[in-house]
Design an enzyme around this catalytic site. Structure first.
Site, PDB file in Angstrom:
ATOM      1  N   ARG A  91       4.001  -2.156   6.527  1.00 51.10           N
ATOM      2  CA  ARG A  91       4.759  -0.930   6.262  1.00 51.10           C
ATOM      3  C   ARG A  91       6.094  -1.019   6.997  1.00 51.10           C
ATOM      4  NH1 ARG A  91       2.336  -0.103   2.403  1.00 51.10           N
ATOM      5  NH2 ARG A  91       1.020   1.642   1.795  1.00 51.10           N
ATOM      6  N   HIS A 142       8.367  -4.464  -2.422  1.00 50.79           N
ATOM      7  CA  HIS A 142       6.988  -3.913  -2.295  1.00 50.79           C
ATOM      8  C   HIS A 142       6.087  -4.451  -3.419  1.00 50.79           C
ATOM      9  CE1 HIS A 142       4.555  -0.364  -0.481  1.00 50.79           C
ATOM     10  NE2 HIS A 142       3.749  -1.322  -0.909  1.00 50.79           N
TER      11      HIS A 142
END
Ligand code: NDP
Length: 325
Positions: A240, A288
């Site tokens: 993250r 991502h």
């Protein structure tokens, strides 16, 4: 279509009402795999895309971005089944009192992450850029080191981190790993707790961040801890964005303390066009995509969790709300 019915005739032993709450268009990709997984498991279901009678819903299949913020009216719901492994966008929702189950999908998500991590580790380990980008056509025969000469660390030894650590160890890398609780994984030197972090970072020529975003992990890789790493170390972050202090990372890249950062996740996504990561010569941005949720395998994983609950068992991969993952 706002309602889909599965396994109604003849009447199955279990009949449930499922709300599928996800960004627009996702249902199209999940309708067939979810229906097939329910049929294969013998769970009958009415699947709805909007909750007109929330008190009648038994399960919520959830992905962020579907507009569902208030879980209070779902008084009968047995669980919220996340289509994402990272639950940081929902775990702290105060209206969510139902069980929250995160996605663990060895066939899809885990395999994807192992491939992304292995590929990017090998890029840096072998110094592939030297030959792929060789504008001066240099004939440099310096051989790359072997994996056994390279120290790699994986921060986070959960479903994804442990699988990546095993894969890297299988190739021959010297692998250390770090987690909150003590771990014992054959072939991996494991450290734990905040006191164990320094020992793994000090030797890490390549560090892979596979931690969840929680209050305890935000800003974990700050200037001091980046300073513990060997000069020229490489960071891969498919965990993250919030795990890293961006300003500290940019300073460490500019000074050469960190040699390269390959980043898949960011504080703000999509990464804003003016963000310095886009143009930094020592940063690789991937959007991502390290491990995408694949509808076929994710649908089976979600239905497995539902079947465990229907059988009266505690579902695997229940999120510990106090820890936030
Ligand atoms: P898990 O919950 O299985 O593993 C998390 C690991 O992090 C565990 O080993 C845990 O320790 C460790 N950890 C958590 N908090 C701390 C802490 N404070 N200090 C030290 N270690 C800590 O998660 P997954 O492996 O399934 O996923 C990891 C993350 O990967 C997700 O949360 C998500 O953010 C990210 N992800 C990214 C994707 C992408 O495409 N880029 C796709 C999917 C996930 P312990 O074992 O002791 O509990």
């Amino acid at each position: 279509m706002s309602t889909s019915r599965v396994n109604q005739d003849p009447g199955p032993d279990v009949f449930t009402k499922i709300l599928f709450s996800a960004p627009k268009g996702m249902w199209q990709t999940y309708a067939r795999p979810l229906t097939a997984a329910l049929e294969a498991t013998g769970i009958g279901a009415e699947i709805v895309l909007s909750a007109d009678a929330p008190e009648t819903v038994d399960y919520i299949i959830y992905a962020p971005g579907g507009g569902l913020e208030d879980f209070t009216p779902f008084s009968r719901a047995k669980a919220v089944l996340s289509l994402w492994a990272g639950v940081d966008r929902i775990a702290a929702n105060p209206t969510l009192t139902q069980s929250l189950i995160r996605l663990v999908d060895p066939e899809g998500l885990t395999q994807g992450m192992v491939e992304w991590v292995t590929g990017h580790v090998l890029r840096h380990h072998l110094g592939m850029d030297r030959h792929i980008l060789n504008p001066d056509h240099r004939w440099d025969q310096t051989p790359p080191p072997l994996a056994g000469d390279r120290h790699v660390t994986v921060l986070g030894l959960g479903q994804l981190g442990a699988a990546c650590a095993r894969a890297l160890s299988g190739i021959g890398f010297q692998v250390t790993g770090w987690s909150r609780s003590k771990k014992s994984i054959p072939g991996i030197v494991c450290a734990d707790g905040i006191d164990g972090l320094k020992s793994v970072l000090e030797t890490a020529e390549i560090a892979i961040l596979l931690l969840p975003r929680t209050p305890a992990t935000e800003g974990l890789l700050n200037a001091q801890r980046l300073g513990w790493m060997p000069r020229g170390a490489v960071i891969l972050n498919p965990g993250r964005g919030a795990l890293i202090d961006d300003a500290a990372l940019l300073a460490a890249l500019d000074s050469g303390r960190i040699g390269h950062a390959t980043l898949d996740v960011f504080h703000t996504e999509p990464l804003p066009p003016a963000h310095p990561f886009w143009s930094h010569p020592r940063v690789t941005v991937t959007p991502h995509i390290a491990a995408a949720t694949r509808p076929e395998t994710a649908a089976r994983a979600v239905v497995r969790a539902m079947a465990q609950i229907e059988a009266g068992a505690t579902p695997h991969h229940l999120v510990d709300r106090a820890q936030g993952y």
